[in-house]
Motif scaffolding. Structure first.
Motif, PDB file in Angstrom:
ATOM      1  N   ALA A  79       0.825  -1.214   0.000  1.00  0.00           N
ATOM      2  CA  ALA A  79       0.000   0.000   0.000  1.00  0.00           C
ATOM      3  C   ALA A  79       0.858   1.263   0.000  1.00  0.00           C
ATOM      4  O   ALA A  79       0.408   2.319  -0.443  1.00  0.00           O
ATOM      5  N   LEU A  80       2.094   1.156   0.480  1.00  0.00           N
ATOM      6  CA  LEU A  80       3.035   2.277   0.421  1.00  0.00           C
ATOM      7  C   LEU A  80       3.698   2.370  -0.956  1.00  0.00           C
ATOM      8  O   LEU A  80       4.528   3.236  -1.192  1.00  0.00           O
ATOM      9  N   ASN A  81       3.318   1.458  -1.841  1.00  0.00           N
ATOM     10  CA  ASN A  81       3.825   1.390  -3.218  1.00  0.00           C
ATOM     11  C   ASN A  81       5.319   1.146  -3.311  1.00  0.00           C
ATOM     12  O   ASN A  81       5.991   1.614  -4.244  1.00  0.00           O
ATOM     13  N   HIS A  82       5.847   0.384  -2.356  1.00  0.00           N
ATOM     14  CA  HIS A  82       7.228  -0.076  -2.491  1.00  0.00           C
ATOM     15  C   HIS A  82       7.246  -1.142  -3.589  1.00  0.00           C
ATOM     16  O   HIS A  82       6.261  -1.837  -3.808  1.00  0.00           O
ATOM     17  N   PRO A  83       8.351  -1.297  -4.295  1.00  0.00           N
ATOM     18  CA  PRO A  83       8.386  -2.203  -5.449  1.00  0.00           C
ATOM     19  C   PRO A  83       8.219  -3.673  -5.070  1.00  0.00           C
ATOM     20  O   PRO A  83       8.821  -4.151  -4.110  1.00  0.00           O
ATOM     21  N   ALA A  84       7.390  -4.358  -5.854  1.00  0.00           N
ATOM     22  CA  ALA A  84       7.148  -5.790  -5.676  1.00  0.00           C
ATOM     23  C   ALA A  84       6.508  -6.336  -6.945  1.00  0.00           C
ATOM     24  O   ALA A  84       5.870  -5.593  -7.697  1.00  0.00           O
ATOM     25  N   LEU A  85       6.662  -7.646  -7.152  1.00  0.00           N
ATOM     26  CA  LEU A  85       5.970  -8.314  -8.258  1.00  0.00           C
ATOM     27  C   LEU A  85       4.585  -8.777  -7.850  1.00  0.00           C
ATOM     28  O   LEU A  85       3.652  -8.746  -8.639  1.00  0.00           O
ATOM     29  N   ALA A  86       4.465  -9.245  -6.602  1.00  0.00           N
ATOM     30  CA  ALA A  86       3.188  -9.785  -6.121  1.00  0.00           C
ATOM     31  C   ALA A  86       3.249  -9.912  -4.613  1.00  0.00           C
ATOM     32  O   ALA A  86       4.334  -9.874  -4.018  1.00  0.00           O
ATOM     33  N   GLY A  87       2.080 -10.083  -4.020  1.00  0.00           N
ATOM     34  CA  GLY A  87       1.989 -10.308  -2.591  1.00  0.00           C
ATOM     35  C   GLY A  87       1.116 -11.502  -2.283  1.00  0.00           C
ATOM     36  O   GLY A  87       0.100 -11.726  -2.954  1.00  0.00           O
ATOM     37  N   ILE A  88       1.535 -12.271  -1.288  1.00  0.00           N
ATOM     38  CA  ILE A  88       0.763 -13.420  -0.814  1.00  0.00           C
ATOM     39  C   ILE A  88       0.704 -13.286   0.697  1.00  0.00           C
ATOM     40  O   ILE A  88       1.747 -13.187   1.353  1.00  0.00           O
ATOM     41  N   VAL A  89      -0.503 -13.247   1.245  1.00  0.00           N
ATOM     42  CA  VAL A  89      -0.672 -13.055   2.678  1.00  0.00           C
ATOM     43  C   VAL A  89      -1.490 -14.214   3.246  1.00  0.00           C
ATOM     44  O   VAL A  89      -2.475 -14.634   2.666  1.00  0.00           O
ATOM     45  N   VAL A  90      -1.045 -14.714   4.392  1.00  0.00           N
ATOM     46  CA  VAL A  90      -1.696 -15.847   5.048  1.00  0.00           C
ATOM     47  C   VAL A  90      -2.277 -15.359   6.368  1.00  0.00           C
ATOM     48  O   VAL A  90      -1.528 -14.971   7.269  1.00  0.00           O
ATOM     49  N   GLY A  91      -3.616 -15.326   6.450  1.00  0.00           N
ATOM     50  CA  GLY A  91      -4.273 -14.884   7.673  1.00  0.00           C
ATOM     51  C   GLY A  91      -3.794 -13.532   8.155  1.00  0.00           C
ATOM     52  O   GLY A  91      -3.511 -13.363   9.343  1.00  0.00           O
ATOM     53  N   PRO A  92      -3.694 -12.529   7.257  1.00  0.00           N
ATOM     54  CA  PRO A  92      -3.189 -11.231   7.701  1.00  0.00           C
ATOM     55  C   PRO A  92      -4.136 -10.590   8.715  1.00  0.00           C
ATOM     56  O   PRO A  92      -5.349 -10.751   8.626  1.00  0.00           O
TER      57      PRO A  92
END
Length: 192
Positions: free
Chosen positions: A107-120
């Motif tokens: 959400a801070l728009n730091h560079p990434a290809l993708a995100g995967i979250v487990v029970g965030p």
């Protein structure tokens, strides 16, 4: 696997590295450490160079600890680690508070290809509309820590959500082979 250390903001940060391929940065939950990611799925996530980061929260982490003074502190710390490692666009994977950290990072728009979250946790306090990369949420159907409101917030924002049957809050530890299958399917679809 190798254990390595670096200094970020005057604090020692421990991380584990395993494999070769696209960079995948893994962020543990409150009562876990980098070791848990490597033990559960380090061998199964082939084609990736895994960086499992010991975060500054949690009793099992060997990194220097600090309490966040604002909600984005851990996400900014993660960005500092990623930058220090010279990783330009990682695939980020986080569980529980690590999932919240990944969401805030994105959400801070730091560079990434993708995100995967487990029970965030804490999803409803994050502006998900700012996330511009593919995102997958994974929950165990027996998760008693990250409530349905977190799952529904991701779904409502248009992100993909998968539920693993007979798994609790650490769904990746309860059902590692199913977790790896879901992650690999997602990445095959979105990351070329």
């Amino acid at each position: 696997m190798s254990e390595q250390w670096l200094m970020i903001g005057g604090r020692r940060v421990r991380y584990l590295v395993k494999g070769d391929g696209k960079p995948m940065v893994m962020v543990h939950g409150l009562n876990f450490s980098a070791d848990d990611w490597i033990r559960c799925c380090g061998d199964a996530l082939t084609g990736f160079r895994i960086y499992a980061i010991d975060m500054p929260y949690g009793p099992k982490s060997r990194s220097d600890h600090f309490e966040r003074s604002n909600p984005n502190d851990y996400a900014e710390h993660l960005y500092s680690v990623v930058s220090a490692l010279g990783i330009e666009k990682p695939i980020l994977v986080g569980a529980s508070i690590g999932g919240e950290t990944v969401l805030r990072y994105l959400a801070l728009n730091h560079p990434a290809l993708a995100g995967i979250v487990v029970g965030p946790v804490g999803v409803r306090y994050i502006d998900l509309s700012r996330i511009k990369v593919p995102l997958l949420g994974i929950w165990g159907d027996r998760d008693r820590v990250s409530g349905r409101e977190n799952m529904e917030a991701l779904r409502s924002a248009g992100f993909r959500v998968e539920v693993i049957r007979d798994a609790g809050h650490p769904a990746y530890l309860d059902k590692p082979s199913e977790f790896v299958r879901i992650v690999m399917d997602f990445l095959r679809e979105y990351i070329k």
